[in-house]
Motif scaffolding. Structure first.
Motif, PDB file in Angstrom:
ATOM      1  N   LEU A   1      10.083   4.469  -7.456  1.00 57.81           N
ATOM      2  CA  LEU A   1       9.904   5.222  -8.691  1.00 57.81           C
ATOM      3  C   LEU A   1       9.106   6.506  -8.471  1.00 57.81           C
ATOM      4  CD1 LEU A   1       9.061   2.296 -11.162  1.00 57.81           C
ATOM      5  CD2 LEU A   1      11.243   3.503 -10.942  1.00 57.81           C
ATOM      6  N   VAL A   2       8.081   6.422  -7.620  1.00 57.54           N
ATOM      7  CA  VAL A   2       7.171   7.553  -7.424  1.00 57.54           C
ATOM      8  C   VAL A   2       7.004   7.840  -5.929  1.00 57.54           C
ATOM      9  CG1 VAL A   2       4.906   8.520  -7.965  1.00 57.54           C
ATOM     10  CG2 VAL A   2       5.919   6.828  -9.502  1.00 57.54           C
ATOM     11  N   HIS A   3       7.079   9.122  -5.575  1.00 51.63           N
ATOM     12  CA  HIS A   3       6.815   9.577  -4.207  1.00 51.63           C
ATOM     13  C   HIS A   3       5.307   9.762  -4.074  1.00 51.63           C
ATOM     14  CE1 HIS A   3       7.553  11.689  -0.416  1.00 51.63           C
ATOM     15  NE2 HIS A   3       6.634  12.560  -0.804  1.00 51.63           N
ATOM     16  N   THR A   4       4.644   8.868  -3.361  1.00 51.27           N
ATOM     17  CA  THR A   4       3.186   8.830  -3.319  1.00 51.27           C
ATOM     18  C   THR A   4       2.597   9.043  -1.928  1.00 51.27           C
ATOM     19  OG1 THR A   4       3.321   6.433  -3.042  1.00 51.27           O
ATOM     20  CG2 THR A   4       3.010   7.256  -5.292  1.00 51.27           C
ATOM     21  N   ILE A   5       3.420   9.093  -0.904  1.00 54.34           N
ATOM     22  CA  ILE A   5       2.923   8.979   0.459  1.00 54.34           C
ATOM     23  C   ILE A   5       1.965  10.095   0.853  1.00 54.34           C
ATOM     24  CG2 ILE A   5       4.889  10.202   1.473  1.00 54.34           C
ATOM     25  CD1 ILE A   5       2.950   7.151   2.928  1.00 54.34           C
ATOM     26  N   GLU A   6       2.143  11.302   0.308  1.00 54.12           N
ATOM     27  CA  GLU A   6       1.259  12.399   0.709  1.00 54.12           C
ATOM     28  C   GLU A   6      -0.157  12.203   0.183  1.00 54.12           C
ATOM     29  OE1 GLU A   6       3.561  16.428   0.886  1.00 54.12           O
ATOM     30  OE2 GLU A   6       4.532  15.158  -0.610  1.00 54.12           O
ATOM     31  N   ASP A   7      -0.306  11.765  -1.061  1.00 53.88           N
ATOM     32  CA  ASP A   7      -1.647  11.484  -1.573  1.00 53.88           C
ATOM     33  C   ASP A   7      -2.281  10.304  -0.846  1.00 53.88           C
ATOM     34  OD1 ASP A   7      -1.902  13.515  -3.473  1.00 53.88           O
ATOM     35  OD2 ASP A   7      -0.864  12.357  -5.008  1.00 53.88           O
ATOM     36  N   ILE A   8      -1.480   9.307  -0.512  1.00 55.92           N
ATOM     37  CA  ILE A   8      -1.988   8.167   0.246  1.00 55.92           C
ATOM     38  C   ILE A   8      -2.465   8.625   1.623  1.00 55.92           C
ATOM     39  CG2 ILE A   8      -1.315   6.021   1.402  1.00 55.92           C
ATOM     40  CD1 ILE A   8       0.603   5.528  -0.971  1.00 55.92           C
TER      41      ILE A   8
ATOM     42  N   SER B   1       1.733  13.589  -5.560  1.00 50.74           N
ATOM     43  CA  SER B   1       2.737  12.579  -5.917  1.00 50.74           C
ATOM     44  C   SER B   1       3.621  13.087  -7.047  1.00 50.74           C
ATOM     45  CB  SER B   1       2.059  11.270  -6.340  1.00 50.74           C
ATOM     46  OG  SER B   1       1.296  10.734  -5.276  1.00 50.74           O
ATOM     47  N   ARG B   2       4.804  12.508  -7.160  1.00 51.03           N
ATOM     48  CA  ARG B   2       5.745  12.910  -8.222  1.00 51.03           C
ATOM     49  C   ARG B   2       6.750  11.797  -8.459  1.00 51.03           C
ATOM     50  NH1 ARG B   2      10.559  14.007  -5.809  1.00 51.03           N
ATOM     51  NH2 ARG B   2      10.504  14.465  -3.562  1.00 51.03           N
ATOM     52  N   VAL B   3       7.252  11.737  -9.663  1.00 48.62           N
ATOM     53  CA  VAL B   3       8.345  10.820  -9.987  1.00 48.62           C
ATOM     54  C   VAL B   3       9.623  11.376  -9.374  1.00 48.62           C
ATOM     55  CG1 VAL B   3       9.674   9.784 -11.869  1.00 48.62           C
ATOM     56  CG2 VAL B   3       7.203  10.135 -12.122  1.00 48.62           C
ATOM     57  N   TYR B   4      10.427  10.518  -8.777  1.00 44.58           N
ATOM     58  CA  TYR B   4      11.662  10.972  -8.141  1.00 44.58           C
ATOM     59  C   TYR B   4      12.639  11.542  -9.168  1.00 44.58           C
ATOM     60  CZ  TYR B   4      10.370   8.770  -3.726  1.00 44.58           C
ATOM     61  OH  TYR B   4       9.730   8.437  -2.556  1.00 44.58           O
TER      62      TYR B   4
END
Length: 215
Positions: free
Chosen positions: A14-21, A86-89
């Protein structure tokens, strides 16, 4: 398909989070003099819970007590910085709107720590009613164990074969199968389903294709 509910994985689905992680992890590593890692490294380690993620990022010769401290620090850093990159796909909002209009019940099950799963959901997905939202909780085995997925089915009050389980990893597909749910893999996430595709698992390449499965 006669589907009444859908359980979604969160990160990479649902969400692209890997960069903030990854940024949070690198801040923690830099503070303590450890080498930082690239996003591609972090992509290899995501999905098995925060403890394993941090353990993989660290040098091997640390104590259990030290590891616990680094895990806590990483969680705190990410909690404060989960909204920068992060962003929603693409296509997810329209898909969720349509599912809501159709009366399909929605839920989230992640191996991300429970509080962080709630925080990401609240920040990026508050326009939709996900119930319940579960991350990794104490005393509940993480995916691919089906325990949490079956708990969600009970809360939804839906028989398992009328629930889709949607995710971007083989672990998500295995969770679905172990729970007796319908597995659907997505290819827009973190590129973890090439092996699954080669072994005959079903997958979709755009959120709108999920709607077609319900038609």
């Amino acid at each position: 398909m006669d589907i009444e509910g859908i359980i979604f994985d969160l990160d990479g689905t649902l969400v692209h989070t890997i960069e903030d992680i990854g940024d949070a992890a690198n801040v923690m590593l830099k503070r303590h003099g450890f080498p930082e890692h690239s996003t591609s490294d972090y992509l290899k380690w995501i999905g098995k819970g925060a403890a394993k993620f941090v353990e993989n990022a660290l040098v091997p010769d640390i104590t259990t007590e030290q590891l616990q401290g680094y895990i806590t620090e990483f969680k705190e850093l990410y909690d404060r910085n989960l909204h920068h990159k992060s962003r929603v796909y693409d296509g997810i909002p329209q898909m969720l709107d349509e599912l809501t209009d159709r009366g399909v019940k929605l839920s989230i099950l992640s191996n991300k720590p429970h509080r962080l799963t709630e925080r990401v959901t609240e920040y990026y997905l508050s326009d939709w009613d996900f119930n319940p939202v579960f991350g990794q909780r104490e005393h509940v085995p993480r995916k691919p164990d089906p325990a949490a997925a079956l708990e969600i089915a009970g809360i939804m009050n839906i028989v398992v074969d009328r629930i889709l389980f949607v995710g971007d990893s083989l672990g998500d597909l295995n969770t679905a199968r172990a729970a007796g749910m319908v597995p659907v893999g997505v290819t827009w996430g973190y590129g973890r389903l090439e092996f699954a595709a080669q072994n005959g698992h079903s997958f979709i390449q755009h959120p709108q294709e999920l709607l077609a499965l319900l038609s």
